[in-house]
Design a protein around this motif. Structure first.
Motif, PDB file in Angstrom:
ATOM      1  N   ASP A 227     -46.843  22.953 -34.801  1.00  0.00           N
ATOM      2  CA  ASP A 227     -46.422  22.867 -36.202  1.00  0.00           C
ATOM      3  C   ASP A 227     -44.966  23.265 -36.415  1.00  0.00           C
ATOM      4  OD1 ASP A 227     -48.999  22.056 -36.867  1.00  0.00           O
ATOM      5  OD2 ASP A 227     -49.675  24.112 -37.192  1.00  0.00           O
ATOM      6  N   ASN A 228     -44.072  22.622 -35.680  1.00  0.00           N
ATOM      7  CA  ASN A 228     -42.630  22.833 -35.816  1.00  0.00           C
ATOM      8  C   ASN A 228     -42.207  24.279 -35.528  1.00  0.00           C
ATOM      9  OD1 ASN A 228     -40.253  21.309 -36.220  1.00  0.00           O
ATOM     10  ND2 ASN A 228     -39.921  22.282 -38.208  1.00  0.00           N
ATOM     11  N   THR A 229     -43.031  24.952 -34.727  1.00  0.00           N
ATOM     12  CA  THR A 229     -42.757  26.350 -34.385  1.00  0.00           C
ATOM     13  C   THR A 229     -42.877  26.553 -32.883  1.00  0.00           C
ATOM     14  OG1 THR A 229     -43.600  27.131 -36.517  1.00  0.00           O
ATOM     15  CG2 THR A 229     -43.523  28.728 -34.729  1.00  0.00           C
ATOM     16  N   LEU A 230     -41.925  27.291 -32.328  1.00  0.00           N
ATOM     17  CA  LEU A 230     -42.031  27.747 -30.946  1.00  0.00           C
ATOM     18  C   LEU A 230     -42.600  29.154 -30.950  1.00  0.00           C
ATOM     19  CD1 LEU A 230     -38.814  26.856 -28.892  1.00  0.00           C
ATOM     20  CD2 LEU A 230     -41.093  25.896 -28.656  1.00  0.00           C
ATOM     21  N   PHE A 284     -57.604  27.594 -34.612  1.00  0.00           N
ATOM     22  CA  PHE A 284     -57.713  28.444 -35.795  1.00  0.00           C
ATOM     23  C   PHE A 284     -56.394  29.153 -36.102  1.00  0.00           C
ATOM     24  CE2 PHE A 284     -61.912  28.352 -33.723  1.00  0.00           C
ATOM     25  CZ  PHE A 284     -62.629  27.717 -34.727  1.00  0.00           C
ATOM     26  N   GLY A 285     -55.376  28.897 -35.285  1.00  0.00           N
ATOM     27  CA  GLY A 285     -54.087  29.535 -35.487  1.00  0.00           C
ATOM     28  C   GLY A 285     -53.966  30.904 -34.867  1.00  0.00           C
ATOM     29  N   ILE A 297     -56.182  39.636 -21.634  1.00  0.00           N
ATOM     30  CA  ILE A 297     -55.809  38.597 -22.584  1.00  0.00           C
ATOM     31  C   ILE A 297     -55.962  39.182 -23.985  1.00  0.00           C
ATOM     32  CG2 ILE A 297     -56.142  36.210 -23.312  1.00  0.00           C
ATOM     33  CD1 ILE A 297     -55.533  36.602 -20.278  1.00  0.00           C
ATOM     34  N   ARG A 298     -54.888  39.165 -24.755  1.00  0.00           N
ATOM     35  CA  ARG A 298     -54.905  39.722 -26.103  1.00  0.00           C
ATOM     36  C   ARG A 298     -54.905  38.589 -27.127  1.00  0.00           C
ATOM     37  NH1 ARG A 298     -51.985  44.653 -25.316  1.00  0.00           N
ATOM     38  NH2 ARG A 298     -52.817  45.475 -27.294  1.00  0.00           N
ATOM     39  N   MET A 299     -55.538  38.806 -28.261  1.00  0.00           N
ATOM     40  CA  MET A 299     -55.567  37.818 -29.333  1.00  0.00           C
ATOM     41  C   MET A 299     -54.932  38.393 -30.595  1.00  0.00           C
ATOM     42  SD  MET A 299     -58.745  35.652 -30.994  1.00  0.00           S
ATOM     43  CE  MET A 299     -59.446  37.024 -31.932  1.00  0.00           C
ATOM     44  N   ILE A 300     -53.998  37.655 -31.173  1.00  0.00           N
ATOM     45  CA  ILE A 300     -53.333  38.050 -32.408  1.00  0.00           C
ATOM     46  C   ILE A 300     -53.854  37.162 -33.528  1.00  0.00           C
ATOM     47  CG2 ILE A 300     -51.116  38.266 -33.583  1.00  0.00           C
ATOM     48  CD1 ILE A 300     -49.879  38.293 -30.658  1.00  0.00           C
ATOM     49  N   ASP A 301     -54.504  37.765 -34.491  1.00  0.00           N
ATOM     50  CA  ASP A 301     -55.020  37.042 -35.655  1.00  0.00           C
ATOM     51  C   ASP A 301     -54.127  37.400 -36.836  1.00  0.00           C
ATOM     52  OD1 ASP A 301     -56.421  36.077 -37.885  1.00  0.00           O
ATOM     53  OD2 ASP A 301     -58.354  36.313 -36.872  1.00  0.00           O
ATOM     54  N   LEU A 302     -53.196  36.510 -37.159  1.00  0.00           N
ATOM     55  CA  LEU A 302     -52.241  36.795 -38.225  1.00  0.00           C
ATOM     56  C   LEU A 302     -52.902  36.812 -39.599  1.00  0.00           C
ATOM     57  CD1 LEU A 302     -49.136  34.729 -37.039  1.00  0.00           C
ATOM     58  CD2 LEU A 302     -49.567  37.187 -36.798  1.00  0.00           C
TER      59      LEU A 302
END
Length: 361
Positions: A227-230, A284-285, A297-302
């Motif tokens: 989505d236009n993001t690095l 899911f982003g 492995i870490r998960m970041i849920d903004l």
């Protein structure tokens, strides 16, 4: 030990994941030496798997650093085959079939929308492409000499310094984590021109909200486009950032910048990492980060403003297949990818296997 391990893998290959969050190792034997170009995934050795990515047809592609190859794994058949590299370390083969070429430590693999395969060779300081139709290999960035030069000129004449990660956007651009130069380089695949879009000679963390171009970015190790993001994991910077490609600004997502393993259950910005080397964003982003030196492995849920560990218990080793992913041990995992069914693949590098698990939605 290896014999018992292979028997266990044979059993696992025929079984679906028992439940959410369960981990298994269906690819690789635990041994690194070359023992074949193709065959059942649990019988072909994979020496130090790093990058993992899904291809246009749903197969998973693996970069094999120790044996200088790129492998294709079919989830449907349970088989692997070599698609690039002859198993010999070197720099040969441009213009010929990719399987006849010599590579030098391929670190990550990505695909264009037309099926062309791109991978970065860290020790050759370049990026190569395998044409989807002809299966022939060519160099598209880097001249094979370690250094920093070439911005605003032909990418094949530019110098890179131990490039580690690549990704492609939806506008025909390739991005390179030029980690030795502490820069992110962009290649326009139509014109072949390369330029730096982030980084400078200073080795320090960026500032939240700053323009990326000509400003510092410390050790950009892993890249992912969405989505236009690095999305960027900084190895020396022990943190996660995003670069909006429209306005060119960096935003701080997770990690204090200090080395450590803390913060689970809390705000991502208050957490610590240790040398993260892989990153992917799920449907899911949620951002999944390979926290390499923490073997997790870490998960970041903004959306929830929370970070958690979803695989690995922070201890170095090999254990846990058939059980919860968060209780498993790994040994310096690197790359991460997600297949078309949502299963997560991780290159468990020093265990010479690919770990596969899922996480709750």
């Amino acid at each position: 030990m290896v014999y018992t391990f292979k028997i266990f893998l044979l059993m696992l290959l025929s079984l679906p994941l028992a439940a959410k969050d369960t981990i298994q190792s269906p690819i690789g034997t635990g041994r690194p030496d070359i023992n074949g170009k193709a065959g059942q995934a649990n019988a072909i050795n994979i020496g130090q798997p790093f990058g993992v990515d899904v291809g246009p047809g749903g197969a998973m592609y693996i970069t094999e650093v120790e044996n200088h190859r790129v492998l294709e794994y079919s989830p449907e058949t349970g088989k692997v085959r070599t698609v690039a590299g002859n198993g010999k370390q070197g720099l040969t083969g441009d213009g010929g079939l990719a399987t006849a070429a010599a590579l030098n430590e391929p670190y990550e693999v990505r695909f264009a929308s037309n099926g062309d395969m791109y991978f970065v060779e860290m020790k050759n300081h370049l990026v190569r492409k395998v044409d989807a139709k002809t299966k022939k290999i060519s160099t598209i960035a880097g001249n094979g000499v370690k250094g920093y030069s070439g911005d605003d000129g032909p990418a094949t004449e530019a110098m890179l310094n131990n490039p580690h990660s690549i990704t492609l956007d939806d506008k025909g651009n390739l991005y390179i984590a030029d980690i030795g130069n502490h820069r992110i380089r962009q290649v326009n695949l139509s014109s072949g021109i390369i330029r730096s879009i982030a980084g400078n000679t200073k080795r320090q963390l960026p500032q939240d909200g700053q323009i990326a171009k000509d400003n510092s970015i410390l050790g950009p190790r892993a890249l992912f486009f969405r989505d236009n993001t690095l999305w960027i994991a900084l190895r020396e910077g022990h943190s996660v950032w995003k670069l909006n490609l429209k306005d060119g600004r960096l935003r701080h997502i997770a990690g204090t910048g200090e080395k450590g393993y803390s913060g689970d259950g809390g705000r991502p910005l208050a957490a610590t990492f240790d040398g993260p080397k892989g990153i992917v964003v799920d449907k899911f982003g949620r951002i999944l980060v390979v926290d390499t030196e923490n073997h997790a492995i870490r998960m970041i849920d903004l959306a929830k403003n929370i970070i958690t560990t979803v695989a690995g218990n922070g201890m170095k080793g090999f254990a846990g297949d058939g059980g919860p992913a968060v209780k498993a041990t790994m040994d310096r995992p690197h790359g991460i990818g997600i297949d078309l069914t949502g299963q997560i693949y991780v290159g468990d590098t020093n265990n010479h296997v690919i770990r596969v698990f899922t996480i709750a939605e």
